[in-house]
Motif scaffolding. Structure first.
Motif, PDB file in Angstrom:
ATOM      1  N   MET A 180      -8.220   8.364 -19.667  1.00  0.00           N
ATOM      2  CA  MET A 180      -6.885   8.182 -19.086  1.00  0.00           C
ATOM      3  C   MET A 180      -6.018   7.457 -20.101  1.00  0.00           C
ATOM      4  SD  MET A 180      -7.465   5.278 -16.149  1.00  0.00           S
ATOM      5  CE  MET A 180      -9.035   5.706 -15.477  1.00  0.00           C
ATOM      6  N   THR A 181      -4.711   7.482 -19.897  1.00  0.00           N
ATOM      7  CA  THR A 181      -3.822   6.795 -20.843  1.00  0.00           C
ATOM      8  C   THR A 181      -3.849   5.294 -20.553  1.00  0.00           C
ATOM      9  OG1 THR A 181      -1.939   6.911 -19.358  1.00  0.00           O
ATOM     10  CG2 THR A 181      -2.254   8.789 -20.847  1.00  0.00           C
ATOM     11  N   PRO A 182      -3.418   4.474 -21.523  1.00  0.00           N
ATOM     12  CA  PRO A 182      -3.359   3.028 -21.271  1.00  0.00           C
ATOM     13  C   PRO A 182      -2.479   2.720 -20.056  1.00  0.00           C
ATOM     14  CG  PRO A 182      -2.972   3.487 -23.595  1.00  0.00           C
ATOM     15  CD  PRO A 182      -3.042   4.809 -22.908  1.00  0.00           C
ATOM     16  N   TYR A 183      -1.391   3.475 -19.920  1.00  0.00           N
ATOM     17  CA  TYR A 183      -0.472   3.234 -18.799  1.00  0.00           C
ATOM     18  C   TYR A 183      -1.178   3.506 -17.464  1.00  0.00           C
ATOM     19  CZ  TYR A 183       3.471   3.549 -15.602  1.00  0.00           C
ATOM     20  OH  TYR A 183       4.312   3.352 -14.547  1.00  0.00           O
ATOM     21  N   ASP A 184      -1.905   4.637 -17.393  1.00  0.00           N
ATOM     22  CA  ASP A 184      -2.633   4.975 -16.159  1.00  0.00           C
ATOM     23  C   ASP A 184      -3.690   3.918 -15.839  1.00  0.00           C
ATOM     24  OD1 ASP A 184      -1.184   7.256 -15.795  1.00  0.00           O
ATOM     25  OD2 ASP A 184      -2.645   8.588 -16.743  1.00  0.00           O
ATOM     26  N   TYR A 185      -4.343   3.443 -16.891  1.00  0.00           N
ATOM     27  CA  TYR A 185      -5.372   2.409 -16.687  1.00  0.00           C
ATOM     28  C   TYR A 185      -4.730   1.123 -16.165  1.00  0.00           C
ATOM     29  CZ  TYR A 185      -9.249  -0.761 -17.264  1.00  0.00           C
ATOM     30  OH  TYR A 185     -10.237  -1.685 -17.007  1.00  0.00           O
ATOM     31  N   LEU A 186      -3.583   0.769 -16.738  1.00  0.00           N
ATOM     32  CA  LEU A 186      -2.873  -0.443 -16.311  1.00  0.00           C
ATOM     33  C   LEU A 186      -2.495  -0.344 -14.829  1.00  0.00           C
ATOM     34  CD1 LEU A 186      -1.288  -3.106 -16.850  1.00  0.00           C
ATOM     35  CD2 LEU A 186       0.615  -1.714 -17.646  1.00  0.00           C
ATOM     36  N   ILE A 187      -1.946   0.805 -14.434  1.00  0.00           N
ATOM     37  CA  ILE A 187      -1.553   0.992 -13.029  1.00  0.00           C
ATOM     38  C   ILE A 187      -2.789   0.915 -12.126  1.00  0.00           C
ATOM     39  CG2 ILE A 187      -0.596   2.651 -11.345  1.00  0.00           C
ATOM     40  CD1 ILE A 187       1.547   1.407 -13.155  1.00  0.00           C
ATOM     41  N   LYS A 188      -3.854   1.581 -12.553  1.00  0.00           N
ATOM     42  CA  LYS A 188      -5.087   1.591 -11.757  1.00  0.00           C
ATOM     43  C   LYS A 188      -5.629   0.171 -11.593  1.00  0.00           C
ATOM     44  CE  LYS A 188      -9.586   3.798 -11.471  1.00  0.00           C
ATOM     45  NZ  LYS A 188     -10.676   4.432 -12.132  1.00  0.00           N
ATOM     46  N   PHE A 233       5.296   0.307  -6.185  1.00  0.00           N
ATOM     47  CA  PHE A 233       3.956  -0.192  -5.857  1.00  0.00           C
ATOM     48  C   PHE A 233       3.362   0.600  -4.679  1.00  0.00           C
ATOM     49  CE2 PHE A 233       1.708  -3.301  -2.968  1.00  0.00           C
ATOM     50  CZ  PHE A 233       0.472  -3.175  -3.589  1.00  0.00           C
ATOM     51  N   ILE A 234       4.154   0.755  -3.606  1.00  0.00           N
ATOM     52  CA  ILE A 234       3.646   1.436  -2.403  1.00  0.00           C
ATOM     53  C   ILE A 234       3.262   2.889  -2.720  1.00  0.00           C
ATOM     54  CG2 ILE A 234       4.283   2.238  -0.071  1.00  0.00           C
ATOM     55  CD1 ILE A 234       6.037  -0.403   0.068  1.00  0.00           C
ATOM     56  N   GLN A 235       4.107   3.566  -3.518  1.00  0.00           N
ATOM     57  CA  GLN A 235       3.814   4.966  -3.892  1.00  0.00           C
ATOM     58  C   GLN A 235       2.537   5.056  -4.721  1.00  0.00           C
ATOM     59  OE1 GLN A 235       7.438   5.976  -5.856  1.00  0.00           O
ATOM     60  NE2 GLN A 235       8.417   6.806  -4.027  1.00  0.00           N
ATOM     61  N   SER A 236       2.435   4.170  -5.724  1.00  0.00           N
ATOM     62  CA  SER A 236       1.249   4.187  -6.600  1.00  0.00           C
ATOM     63  C   SER A 236      -0.007   3.883  -5.794  1.00  0.00           C
ATOM     64  CB  SER A 236       1.382   3.148  -7.724  1.00  0.00           C
ATOM     65  OG  SER A 236       2.551   3.365  -8.449  1.00  0.00           O
ATOM     66  N   PHE A 237       0.105   2.936  -4.872  1.00  0.00           N
ATOM     67  CA  PHE A 237      -1.041   2.532  -4.065  1.00  0.00           C
ATOM     68  C   PHE A 237      -1.508   3.700  -3.186  1.00  0.00           C
ATOM     69  CE2 PHE A 237      -3.482   0.553  -0.743  1.00  0.00           C
ATOM     70  CZ  PHE A 237      -4.058  -0.553  -1.349  1.00  0.00           C
ATOM     71  N   LYS A 238      -0.527   4.359  -2.573  1.00  0.00           N
ATOM     72  CA  LYS A 238      -0.849   5.466  -1.661  1.00  0.00           C
ATOM     73  C   LYS A 238      -1.513   6.617  -2.418  1.00  0.00           C
ATOM     74  CE  LYS A 238       0.846   8.045   2.220  1.00  0.00           C
ATOM     75  NZ  LYS A 238       1.945   8.459   3.064  1.00  0.00           N
ATOM     76  N   LYS A 239      -1.036   6.847  -3.634  1.00  0.00           N
ATOM     77  CA  LYS A 239      -1.613   7.909  -4.467  1.00  0.00           C
ATOM     78  C   LYS A 239      -3.098   7.619  -4.727  1.00  0.00           C
ATOM     79  CE  LYS A 239      -0.441   9.972  -8.851  1.00  0.00           C
ATOM     80  NZ  LYS A 239       0.416   9.800 -10.012  1.00  0.00           N
ATOM     81  N   HIS A 240      -3.389   6.351  -4.916  1.00  0.00           N
ATOM     82  CA  HIS A 240      -4.746   5.938  -5.280  1.00  0.00           C
ATOM     83  C   HIS A 240      -5.683   5.860  -4.071  1.00  0.00           C
ATOM     84  CE1 HIS A 240      -7.477   4.169  -8.210  1.00  0.00           C
ATOM     85  NE2 HIS A 240      -7.915   3.423  -7.220  1.00  0.00           N
ATOM     86  N   TYR A 241      -5.195   5.247  -2.976  1.00  0.00           N
ATOM     87  CA  TYR A 241      -6.065   4.989  -1.822  1.00  0.00           C
ATOM     88  C   TYR A 241      -5.822   5.920  -0.631  1.00  0.00           C
ATOM     89  CZ  TYR A 241      -8.127   0.681  -3.650  1.00  0.00           C
ATOM     90  OH  TYR A 241      -8.840  -0.236  -4.383  1.00  0.00           O
ATOM     91  N   LYS A 242      -4.835   6.814  -0.762  1.00  0.00           N
ATOM     92  CA  LYS A 242      -4.470   7.721   0.332  1.00  0.00           C
ATOM     93  C   LYS A 242      -4.014   6.956   1.588  1.00  0.00           C
ATOM     94  CE  LYS A 242      -6.229  11.238  -2.092  1.00  0.00           C
ATOM     95  NZ  LYS A 242      -5.956  10.680  -3.423  1.00  0.00           N
ATOM     96  N   LYS A 243      -3.638   5.698   1.406  1.00  0.00           N
ATOM     97  CA  LYS A 243      -3.117   4.862   2.492  1.00  0.00           C
ATOM     98  C   LYS A 243      -2.038   3.975   1.898  1.00  0.00           C
ATOM     99  CE  LYS A 243      -7.281   3.989   5.342  1.00  0.00           C
ATOM    100  NZ  LYS A 243      -8.147   5.007   4.790  1.00  0.00           N
ATOM    101  N   THR A 244      -1.079   3.563   2.717  1.00  0.00           N
ATOM    102  CA  THR A 244      -0.100   2.577   2.221  1.00  0.00           C
ATOM    103  C   THR A 244      -0.808   1.222   2.169  1.00  0.00           C
ATOM    104  OG1 THR A 244       0.622   1.972   4.427  1.00  0.00           O
ATOM    105  CG2 THR A 244       1.815   3.788   3.349  1.00  0.00           C
TER     106      THR A 244
END
Length: 297
Positions: A233-241, A273-284
């Motif tokens: 993954m890119t550094p940016y993706d890793y940082l967000i994760k 933050f809420i969008q990124s979180f939902k993308k990752h956990y499928k929940k807000t």
């Protein structure tokens, strides 16, 4: 103090540097670097899947293991368990190479330990497809029982003997190239450890890709390549994760508002933050908090 990538293992008994962790998605016993937590250590590690299936990534290479299969991870290798089935469980045995050497500068250390632990061997999956692998897996199940049982007189000896026997079977069946791990591989690993440590320590600040690359004196494009090659993954993706991972811990353990948590983990904007979180956990974040708190109750 923010978690470093380098794990210093805290042994229950310093005079016997050996530990077995039992990991599930939710916890590690004893407390340690568990599921989805990228790290490395000086010790050797053997991981045995005791329930379910998992994917463990070692220096960027994915290994899929099922119940009853195992993997040996050499010292210094970056590793992380990225997937584990819902009720999955695995145990990790960690011990220093000196345990296999009997004493410093021994013939054992010179001929049977260092040539392997200092080689380009990164990991070895043990799936039970051949006789010697089945033998090793059986020994690992025995060791798990030994650690889970009440520790009787002499148990340290029994575990040490079993581990040395197991090591002898392993090295009798693997071939390694004579040269030490190629210099560039070592360099690549050290670089990545620097970059990741920087992210782990500064994720809550507004850090740029340029700043991440500067830590290892790399160009931005080389920094990107280095990440993609090893952790896909890119550094940016890793940082967000990583920020999302940290936010999930705060959602469970604190009463901060969603906006406060967003700022604490380095998001300037609560909606992002809420969008990124939902993308990752499928929940807000709100749904996640409610769900996890109900699960705990």
């Amino acid at each position: 103090m923010e978690k470093q990538l380098h794990e210093t293992i805290l042994y229950p008994d310093v005079s016997f540097p050996y530990i077995m962790y039992t990991h599930t998605i939710h916890r590690s016993i004893p407390e340690g670097r568990g599921f989805n937590d990228l790290h490395w250590h000086e010790e050797l590690q053997i991981t045995l899947v005791t329930k379910g299936k998992l994917v463990i990534q070692v220096n960027g290479i994915n290994h899929e293991l099922e119940t009853g299969q195992a993997i040996l991870i050499n010292k210094g290798a970056l590793h992380v368990t990225t997937h584990l089935t819902h009720n999955g469980q695995y145990v990790s045995f960690n011990f220093p190479e000196k345990l296999l050497a009997f004493y410093a500068d021994s013939a054992m250390e010179k001929n049977y330990v260092l040539p392997y632990t200092n080689s380009s061997l990164v990991s070895l999956a043990i799936k039970g497809e051949v006789e010697w692998q089945s033998q090793v897996l059986e020994m690992l199940w025995d060791m798990q029982k030994k650690f889970d049982m009440k520790k009787n007189w002499g148990w340290e000896y029994e575990v040490s003997i079993k581990t040395v026997q197991l090591w002898l079977i392993l090295i009798s069946n693997i071939s390694i190239s004579a040269e030490e791990a190629p210099k560039y591989m070592k360099l690549q690993q050290e670089r990545l450890q620097l970059l990741l440590s920087f992210i782990h320590q500064n994720y809550s600040n507004n850090i740029t890709l340029q700043e991440i690359a500067d830590v290892a004196h790399l160009s931005v494009s080389e920094c990107n390549r280095s990440f993609k090659r090893t952790i896909h993954m890119t550094p940016y993706d890793y940082l967000i994760k990583y920020r999302i991972k940290k936010s999930s811990e705060l959602l469970i353990s604190t009463h901060y508002t969603i906006t406060e948590i967003a700022h604490r983990v380095g998001f300037n904007n609560a909606n992002h933050f809420i969008q990124s979180f939902k993308k990752h956990y499928k929940k807000t974040p709100k749904e996640f908090r409610k769900f996890r708190n109900e699960a705990i109750d």
